[in-house]
Design an enzyme around this catalytic site. Structure first.
Site, PDB file in Angstrom:
ATOM      1  N   LYS A 189       0.883  -2.012   0.047  1.00 17.71           N
ATOM      2  CA  LYS A 189       0.206  -0.444   0.458  1.00 17.71           C
ATOM      3  C   LYS A 189       1.157   0.908   0.253  1.00 17.71           C
ATOM      4  CE  LYS A 189       0.297   0.744   4.427  1.00 17.71           C
ATOM      5  NZ  LYS A 189       0.898   2.938   4.802  1.00 17.71           N
ATOM      6  N   THR A 246      -4.318   5.118   3.958  1.00 18.84           N
ATOM      7  CA  THR A 246      -2.379   6.196   3.232  1.00 18.84           C
ATOM      8  C   THR A 246      -2.672   6.035   2.025  1.00 18.84           C
ATOM      9  OG1 THR A 246      -1.616   4.182   4.588  1.00 18.84           O
ATOM     10  CG2 THR A 246       0.059   5.525   3.049  1.00 18.84           C
TER      11      THR A 246
END
Length: 327
Positions: A189, A246
């Site tokens: 990610k 994120t």
């Protein structure tokens, strides 16, 4: 309770936040900062320079060396992914056999292409590796704001015991036995967050951001499947949850790095700091190629970082991919 004494190795922003979290959970906490200058400042001010305004409670002991922290019943290893090997090697002769070492870094080791649990198993074979991952910003956790994460250990019973040891009303670790899924989601990610930051920095709009995150998640799932992660882990906190957080906030170093790229700064001119995605991107790409996993977004990020493709060319390469069914 088992694991009443917790050692935290690394007193950066995340280490400070986790030390405070363990204290709130009623544990006895000892912190060791390997960097001598940072350690000296911490002892003087009890405040990490990486988390200004947050004081380390006086009840948290500051260790004088590795050995002091290593006497804990469980350790949180809160150092950058590329430093895990050296720190784990230093800890190995000091910890009791069977001591859980919970890695809190999100990355894949350069060169070896090993996941963090593999690094621990190799460098500290007397330890029991575990992984802490999920959607969490240090500033939120340090201030006691509600946060949920994944704590993965091969032995699910142990994972549950560790989760109860460090969990509290506002910090909720959900335990899992899928270590590979938890660490894979956390590593991949970060690369996708750089891509999301580029979209924002380039001013491509909210629709493009939504598309990028969705297609990025499809890449994460394909990569996870190829490396043995469970589908439910990819859909959970350490997969989809961490990706959403994120890819959408300037608190993310990876997202901010991408924003600066999108605004025209060169990768070498941007202070990467702890933007782990910068180090993970080329490794992720190698691993994807080894198992024939299609990851066009991650490929574009890696190409921009190594200078073989400009931001505009990378965007064009993604926009001109052949039309096909979603999947």
């Amino acid at each position: 309770m088992r694991f009443n004494r917790i050692g935290v190795i690394g007193a950066g922003a995340w280490g400070t936040a986790l030390a405070l979290t363990c204290l709130r959970a009623g544990r006895s906490v000892t912190v060791w900062e390997p960097d001598a200058a940072h350690s000296a400042r911490l002892k003087k001010t009890r405040e990490s320079p990486f988390l200004p305004g947050v004081r380390l409670d006086d009840r948290i002991a500051l260790a004088g060396g590795f050995a002091d922290a290593a006497r804990a019943e469980a350790l949180l290893l809160v150092v950058p992914a590329q430093s895990v090997r050296s720190v784990a090697g230093s800890l190995a002769p000091l910890i009791a056999a069977g001591t859980p070492v919970i890695v809190c870094a999100k990355g894949i080791e350069r060169g070896t292409k090993k996941f963090m649990s593999e690094v621990i198993a190799e460098c500290a074979p007397n330890a029991v590796p575990a992984i802490l991952s999920g959607p969490s910003f240090a500033a939120d956790v340090a201030r006691g704001l509600p946060t949920a994460v994944t704590l993965a250990a091969a032995d699910d019973k142990l994972g549950g015991e560790l989760a109860r040891a460090i969990g509290s009303t506002n910090f909720r670790p959900y335990h899992s036995s899928d270590m590979r899924g938890a660490e894979l989601g956390g590593a991949a990610k970060n690369v996708l967050a750089i891509a999301a930051g580029i979209v924002t920095g380039r001013g491509l709009g909210a629709s493009a951001s939504a598309a990028l995150i969705t297609r990025g998640f499809a890449e994460l799932v394909r990569f996870g499947r190829a490396y043995g992660a469970r589908a439910e882990t990819m859909m959970g906190l350490s997969g989809l949850g961490d990706l959403l957080l994120t890819c959408s906030s300037p608190q993310s170093r990876n997202f901010t790095f991408g924003v600066n790229l999108g605004r025209g700064q060169k990768p070498e001119a941007i202070h990467a700091g702890l933007a782990e995605g910068v180090f993970t991107a080329p490794v992720l790409l190698e691993m994807a190629r080894e198992r024939a996993v299609d990851m066009p977004i991650s490929f574009a990020v890696a190409a921009m970082l190594d200078g073989t493709m400009s931001v505009d060319a990378a965007i064009e390469s993604l926009l001109t991919r052949p039309f096909k069914a979603e999947g």
